[in-house]
Design a protein around this motif. Structure first.
Motif, short mmCIF file in Angstrom:
data_model
loop_
_atom_site.label_atom_id
_atom_site.label_comp_id
_atom_site.label_asym_id
_atom_site.label_seq_id
_atom_site.Cartn_x
_atom_site.Cartn_y
_atom_site.Cartn_z
N VAL A 78 0.85 -1.18 0.00
CA VAL A 78 0.00 0.00 0.00
C VAL A 78 0.90 1.24 0.00
O VAL A 78 1.76 1.38 0.88
CB VAL A 78 -0.92 0.03 1.24
CG1 VAL A 78 -1.81 1.27 1.20
CG2 VAL A 78 -1.76 -1.23 1.32
N LEU A 79 0.71 2.10 -0.99
CA LEU A 79 1.49 3.33 -1.06
C LEU A 79 0.86 4.37 -0.16
O LEU A 79 -0.30 4.75 -0.36
CB LEU A 79 1.54 3.86 -2.49
CG LEU A 79 2.17 2.95 -3.53
CD1 LEU A 79 2.19 3.65 -4.88
CD2 LEU A 79 3.56 2.55 -3.12
N SER A 80 1.61 4.81 0.85
CA SER A 80 1.12 5.84 1.75
C SER A 80 2.27 6.41 2.56
O SER A 80 3.13 5.66 3.02
CB SER A 80 0.06 5.27 2.70
OG SER A 80 -0.44 6.29 3.55
N ARG A 81 2.26 7.71 2.72
CA ARG A 81 3.26 8.38 3.55
C ARG A 81 2.78 8.48 5.00
O ARG A 81 3.57 8.64 5.90
CB ARG A 81 3.57 9.77 3.00
CG ARG A 81 4.39 9.71 1.72
CD ARG A 81 4.70 11.12 1.21
NE ARG A 81 5.71 11.13 0.18
CZ ARG A 81 5.61 10.64 -1.04
NH1 ARG A 81 4.50 10.04 -1.39
NH2 ARG A 81 6.58 10.73 -1.90
N ARG A 82 1.48 8.40 5.20
CA ARG A 82 0.92 8.46 6.56
C ARG A 82 0.87 7.06 7.15
O ARG A 82 0.75 6.07 6.41
CB ARG A 82 -0.49 9.04 6.52
CG ARG A 82 -0.55 10.46 6.03
CD ARG A 82 -1.96 10.99 6.11
NE ARG A 82 -2.91 9.95 5.74
CZ ARG A 82 -4.06 10.16 5.12
NH1 ARG A 82 -4.42 11.36 4.81
NH2 ARG A 82 -4.86 9.17 4.81
N VAL A 94 0.22 -7.93 3.64
CA VAL A 94 0.09 -6.51 3.31
C VAL A 94 1.17 -5.71 4.03
O VAL A 94 1.40 -5.89 5.23
CB VAL A 94 -1.31 -5.98 3.69
CG1 VAL A 94 -1.41 -4.48 3.43
CG2 VAL A 94 -2.39 -6.72 2.92
N SER A 95 1.82 -4.83 3.27
CA SER A 95 2.82 -3.93 3.85
C SER A 95 2.60 -2.53 3.32
O SER A 95 1.83 -2.32 2.39
CB SER A 95 4.24 -4.42 3.54
OG SER A 95 4.46 -4.41 2.14
N GLN A 96 3.31 -1.59 3.88
CA GLN A 96 3.20 -0.18 3.49
C GLN A 96 4.55 0.29 2.98
O GLN A 96 5.59 -0.12 3.48
CB GLN A 96 2.77 0.66 4.69
CG GLN A 96 2.70 2.14 4.40
CD GLN A 96 2.29 2.94 5.63
OE1 GLN A 96 1.94 2.40 6.67
NE2 GLN A 96 2.33 4.25 5.50
N ASP A 97 4.52 1.18 1.98
CA ASP A 97 5.75 1.74 1.44
C ASP A 97 5.45 3.15 0.96
O ASP A 97 4.38 3.41 0.41
CB ASP A 97 6.25 0.88 0.28
CG ASP A 97 7.72 1.10 -0.04
OD1 ASP A 97 8.15 2.27 -0.10
OD2 ASP A 97 8.43 0.11 -0.24
N ALA A 98 6.40 4.05 1.16
CA ALA A 98 6.23 5.44 0.71
C ALA A 98 7.23 5.78 -0.38
O ALA A 98 7.39 6.94 -0.75
CB ALA A 98 6.39 6.40 1.89
N GLY A 99 7.90 4.76 -0.93
CA GLY A 99 8.94 5.00 -1.91
C GLY A 99 8.42 5.30 -3.30
O GLY A 99 7.22 5.24 -3.59
N ALA A 100 9.35 5.63 -4.17
CA ALA A 100 9.05 5.89 -5.58
C ALA A 100 8.72 4.57 -6.28
O ALA A 100 9.19 3.50 -5.86
CB ALA A 100 10.25 6.55 -6.25
N PRO A 101 7.92 4.62 -7.35
CA PRO A 101 7.57 3.38 -8.06
C PRO A 101 8.79 2.54 -8.45
O PRO A 101 8.77 1.31 -8.31
CB PRO A 101 6.82 3.89 -9.30
CG PRO A 101 6.19 5.16 -8.84
CD PRO A 101 7.22 5.78 -7.91
N GLU A 102 9.86 3.18 -8.92
CA GLU A 102 11.06 2.43 -9.33
C GLU A 102 11.65 1.65 -8.16
O GLU A 102 12.05 0.49 -8.32
CB GLU A 102 12.14 3.37 -9.90
CG GLU A 102 11.71 4.14 -11.13
CD GLU A 102 11.03 5.47 -10.83
OE1 GLU A 102 10.90 6.27 -11.78
OE2 GLU A 102 10.59 5.73 -9.69
#
Length: 189
Positions: A78-82, A94-102
């Motif tokens: 899941v893309l999220s900065r919060r 399920v995990s979270q990541d705030a990185g760039a697509p690359e």
């Protein structure tokens, strides 16, 4: 080598994936008209997916669906900065990541993923802008919303597509499968 991304999504005929408030009731209503067992190729598509990447809003939308978790044990980022609350039952997949697509694609590739399913308007747009999407499957739903969350957004340059296949369903859906690349050309079928 990065994992490559594919999009499998539905949109209104005027290009929206949801109403302005994120509501997809119009899609659920249209899908209710499909013959029992018809999934418009979704099952076959998912059989080739190694991991899923979606935005926070899409994830929250999926969590609201009734029934079992639709992705089984397929890893989902899941893309999220919060900070994100992941239900305990999904903590293993399920995990979270705030990185760039690359960076996300590279990390997933390092874990063995070769084909990513990218879902959610902003996520699709970010992966397209990064040049990571190889295939786009869009199912056009015969409804005009007039406003909403668009499937596509601004790009820095034109992005050529080659039609791979098209299919019309009795309920009025039209599914288009495109290969992404600079060479726009004739259909393979």
């Amino acid at each position: 080598m990065n994992a490559r991304a594919a999009v499998f999504i539905a949109c209104s005929l005027d290009g929206f994936i949801a109403r302005p408030d994120g509501d997809i009731g119009w899609l659920n209503e249209a899908s209710a008209g499909l013959p029992e067992g018809e999934d418009c190729g979704y099952g076959a598509f998912m059989a080739g997916v190694d991991a899923i990447v979606m935005g926070r809003k899409t994830f929250e939308q999926v969590l609201s669906f009734e029934g079992a978790w639709p992705y089984g044990s397929t890893p989902l980022v899941v893309l999220s900065r919060r900070p994100l609350e992941i239900p305990e039952r999904l903590a293993g997949s399920v995990s979270q990541d705030a990185g760039a697509p690359e960076a996300i694609a590279a990390r997933l590739a390092a874990r063995g993923a070769r084909k990513l399913y990218v879902d959610g308007g902003r996520t699709v747009q970010a992966f397209l802008a990064a040049g990571l999407v190889d295939e786009i499957t869009v199912t056009l739903i015969p409804v005009l919303l007039g406003a909403g969350i668009p499937l596509f957004g601004p790009l820095e340059r034109d992005l050529g597509l080659t039609l791979v296949s098209s299919r019309a369903y009795e309920v009025g859906f039209v599914q288009l499968v495109y290969r992404v690349g600079p060479e726009a050309g004739a259909s393979d079928g």
